[in-house]
Design a protein around this motif. Structure first.
Motif, PDB file in Angstrom:
ATOM      1  N   SER A  78       0.829  -1.208   0.000  1.00  0.00           N
ATOM      2  CA  SER A  78       0.000   0.000   0.000  1.00  0.00           C
ATOM      3  C   SER A  78       0.859   1.252   0.000  1.00  0.00           C
ATOM      4  CB  SER A  78      -0.925   0.019   1.221  1.00  0.00           C
ATOM      5  OG  SER A  78      -1.906  -0.966   1.120  1.00  0.00           O
ATOM      6  N   VAL A  79       1.904   1.261   0.818  1.00  0.00           N
ATOM      7  CA  VAL A  79       2.820   2.404   0.862  1.00  0.00           C
ATOM      8  C   VAL A  79       3.472   2.588  -0.504  1.00  0.00           C
ATOM      9  CG1 VAL A  79       4.970   3.296   1.851  1.00  0.00           C
ATOM     10  CG2 VAL A  79       3.264   2.240   3.342  1.00  0.00           C
ATOM     11  N   CYS A  80       4.003   1.517  -1.053  1.00  0.00           N
ATOM     12  CA  CYS A  80       4.666   1.594  -2.361  1.00  0.00           C
ATOM     13  C   CYS A  80       3.706   2.063  -3.447  1.00  0.00           C
ATOM     14  CB  CYS A  80       5.274   0.240  -2.728  1.00  0.00           C
ATOM     15  SG  CYS A  80       6.635  -0.271  -1.650  1.00  0.00           S
ATOM     16  N   HIS A  81       2.492   1.574  -3.401  1.00  0.00           N
ATOM     17  CA  HIS A  81       1.499   1.937  -4.415  1.00  0.00           C
ATOM     18  C   HIS A  81       1.112   3.407  -4.305  1.00  0.00           C
ATOM     19  CE1 HIS A  81      -2.145   1.669  -6.890  1.00  0.00           C
ATOM     20  NE2 HIS A  81      -1.480   0.693  -7.474  1.00  0.00           N
ATOM     21  N   GLU A  86       8.242   3.411 -18.055  1.00  0.00           N
ATOM     22  CA  GLU A  86       8.743   4.291 -16.997  1.00  0.00           C
ATOM     23  C   GLU A  86       8.027   4.025 -15.677  1.00  0.00           C
ATOM     24  OE1 GLU A  86      11.196   7.304 -15.315  1.00  0.00           O
ATOM     25  OE2 GLU A  86      11.362   5.933 -16.990  1.00  0.00           O
ATOM     26  N   SER A  87       6.742   3.759 -15.730  1.00  0.00           N
ATOM     27  CA  SER A  87       5.988   3.440 -14.519  1.00  0.00           C
ATOM     28  C   SER A  87       6.521   2.152 -13.881  1.00  0.00           C
ATOM     29  CB  SER A  87       4.507   3.288 -14.855  1.00  0.00           C
ATOM     30  OG  SER A  87       3.762   2.998 -13.701  1.00  0.00           O
ATOM     31  N   GLU A  88       6.801   1.160 -14.695  1.00  0.00           N
ATOM     32  CA  GLU A  88       7.359  -0.100 -14.187  1.00  0.00           C
ATOM     33  C   GLU A  88       8.741   0.114 -13.578  1.00  0.00           C
ATOM     34  OE1 GLU A  88       7.209  -3.444 -16.821  1.00  0.00           O
ATOM     35  OE2 GLU A  88       5.191  -2.910 -17.506  1.00  0.00           O
ATOM     36  N   ARG A  89       9.544   0.946 -14.223  1.00  0.00           N
ATOM     37  CA  ARG A  89      10.881   1.248 -13.702  1.00  0.00           C
ATOM     38  C   ARG A  89      10.791   1.946 -12.354  1.00  0.00           C
ATOM     39  NH1 ARG A  89      15.372   4.506 -13.642  1.00  0.00           N
ATOM     40  NH2 ARG A  89      15.022   6.398 -14.778  1.00  0.00           N
ATOM     41  N   ILE A  90       9.893   2.905 -12.244  1.00  0.00           N
ATOM     42  CA  ILE A  90       9.713   3.624 -10.984  1.00  0.00           C
ATOM     43  C   ILE A  90       9.239   2.668  -9.893  1.00  0.00           C
ATOM     44  CG2 ILE A  90       8.348   5.405  -9.820  1.00  0.00           C
ATOM     45  CD1 ILE A  90       8.364   6.921 -12.546  1.00  0.00           C
ATOM     46  N   ALA A  91       8.300   1.792 -10.222  1.00  0.00           N
ATOM     47  CA  ALA A  91       7.802   0.818  -9.243  1.00  0.00           C
ATOM     48  C   ALA A  91       8.934  -0.060  -8.728  1.00  0.00           C
ATOM     49  CB  ALA A  91       6.704  -0.032  -9.870  1.00  0.00           C
ATOM     50  N   SER A  92       9.806  -0.498  -9.614  1.00  0.00           N
ATOM     51  CA  SER A  92      10.942  -1.335  -9.210  1.00  0.00           C
ATOM     52  C   SER A  92      11.881  -0.591  -8.270  1.00  0.00           C
ATOM     53  CB  SER A  92      11.729  -1.795 -10.436  1.00  0.00           C
ATOM     54  OG  SER A  92      10.948  -2.610 -11.249  1.00  0.00           O
ATOM     55  N   ILE A  93      12.125   0.675  -8.572  1.00  0.00           N
ATOM     56  CA  ILE A  93      13.016   1.479  -7.731  1.00  0.00           C
ATOM     57  C   ILE A  93      12.381   1.697  -6.362  1.00  0.00           C
ATOM     58  CG2 ILE A  93      14.161   3.717  -7.470  1.00  0.00           C
ATOM     59  CD1 ILE A  93      14.262   3.828 -10.584  1.00  0.00           C
ATOM     60  N   ILE A  94      11.080   1.979  -6.335  1.00  0.00           N
ATOM     61  CA  ILE A  94      10.385   2.178  -5.058  1.00  0.00           C
ATOM     62  C   ILE A  94      10.518   0.933  -4.188  1.00  0.00           C
ATOM     63  CG2 ILE A  94       8.105   2.417  -3.977  1.00  0.00           C
ATOM     64  CD1 ILE A  94       7.341   4.186  -6.435  1.00  0.00           C
ATOM     65  N   ILE A  95      10.260  -0.225  -4.770  1.00  0.00           N
ATOM     66  CA  ILE A  95      10.345  -1.469  -3.996  1.00  0.00           C
ATOM     67  C   ILE A  95      11.764  -1.707  -3.497  1.00  0.00           C
ATOM     68  CG2 ILE A  95      10.187  -3.990  -4.193  1.00  0.00           C
ATOM     69  CD1 ILE A  95       7.671  -3.480  -5.961  1.00  0.00           C
ATOM     70  N   GLU A  96      12.747  -1.428  -4.327  1.00  0.00           N
ATOM     71  CA  GLU A  96      14.138  -1.610  -3.911  1.00  0.00           C
ATOM     72  C   GLU A  96      14.480  -0.715  -2.720  1.00  0.00           C
ATOM     73  OE1 GLU A  96      17.841  -3.109  -3.550  1.00  0.00           O
ATOM     74  OE2 GLU A  96      16.253  -3.890  -4.829  1.00  0.00           O
ATOM     75  N   PHE A  97      14.120   0.566  -2.806  1.00  0.00           N
ATOM     76  CA  PHE A  97      14.370   1.476  -1.681  1.00  0.00           C
ATOM     77  C   PHE A  97      13.599   1.028  -0.444  1.00  0.00           C
ATOM     78  CE2 PHE A  97      15.481   5.123  -4.734  1.00  0.00           C
ATOM     79  CZ  PHE A  97      16.839   4.997  -4.483  1.00  0.00           C
ATOM     80  N   TYR A  98      12.359   0.603  -0.624  1.00  0.00           N
ATOM     81  CA  TYR A  98      11.536   0.159   0.502  1.00  0.00           C
ATOM     82  C   TYR A  98      12.183  -1.030   1.201  1.00  0.00           C
ATOM     83  CZ  TYR A  98       7.336  -0.640   3.239  1.00  0.00           C
ATOM     84  OH  TYR A  98       6.448  -0.783   4.288  1.00  0.00           O
ATOM     85  N   ARG A  99      12.653  -1.974   0.418  1.00  0.00           N
ATOM     86  CA  ARG A  99      13.312  -3.155   0.995  1.00  0.00           C
ATOM     87  C   ARG A  99      14.626  -2.807   1.689  1.00  0.00           C
ATOM     88  NH1 ARG A  99      11.611  -8.309  -0.431  1.00  0.00           N
ATOM     89  NH2 ARG A  99       9.957  -8.370  -1.983  1.00  0.00           N
TER      90      ARG A  99
END
Length: 77
Positions: free
Chosen positions: A19-22, A40-53
């Motif tokens: 939920s936070v990532c979304h 670009e949206s997929e790339r951003i999502a991947s970066i968000i998850i990486e930072f979150y982890r």
């Protein structure tokens, strides 16, 4: 038997985490006019998850880091 150490990065993301990532992804897409189905949206999502982890779970920090990762200057929220 070897003992493997697990880190936060090895754990699955739970619904609260997703939920936070979304929310961060939605905010960035809406603010910058990025289509949900774009590469670009997929790339951003991947970066968000990486930072979150990596332990960065504050939404404002995540948004700022995404701007930096994308080569954009950060604007105050």
């Amino acid at each position: 038997m070897s003992q493997k150490r697990y880190s936060r990065r090895d754990e699955p993301l739970h619904s609260k985490d997703l939920s936070v990532c979304h929310r961060v992804l939605d905010h960035i897409r809406n603010e910058q006019g990025i289509e949900a189905s774009s590469d670009e949206s997929e790339r951003i999502a991947s970066i968000i998850i990486e930072f979150y982890r990596q332990g960065i779970q504050d939404e404002k920090q995540l948004r700022a880091l995404i701007d930096v990762a994308r080569g954009l200057t950060h604007r105050p929220a």
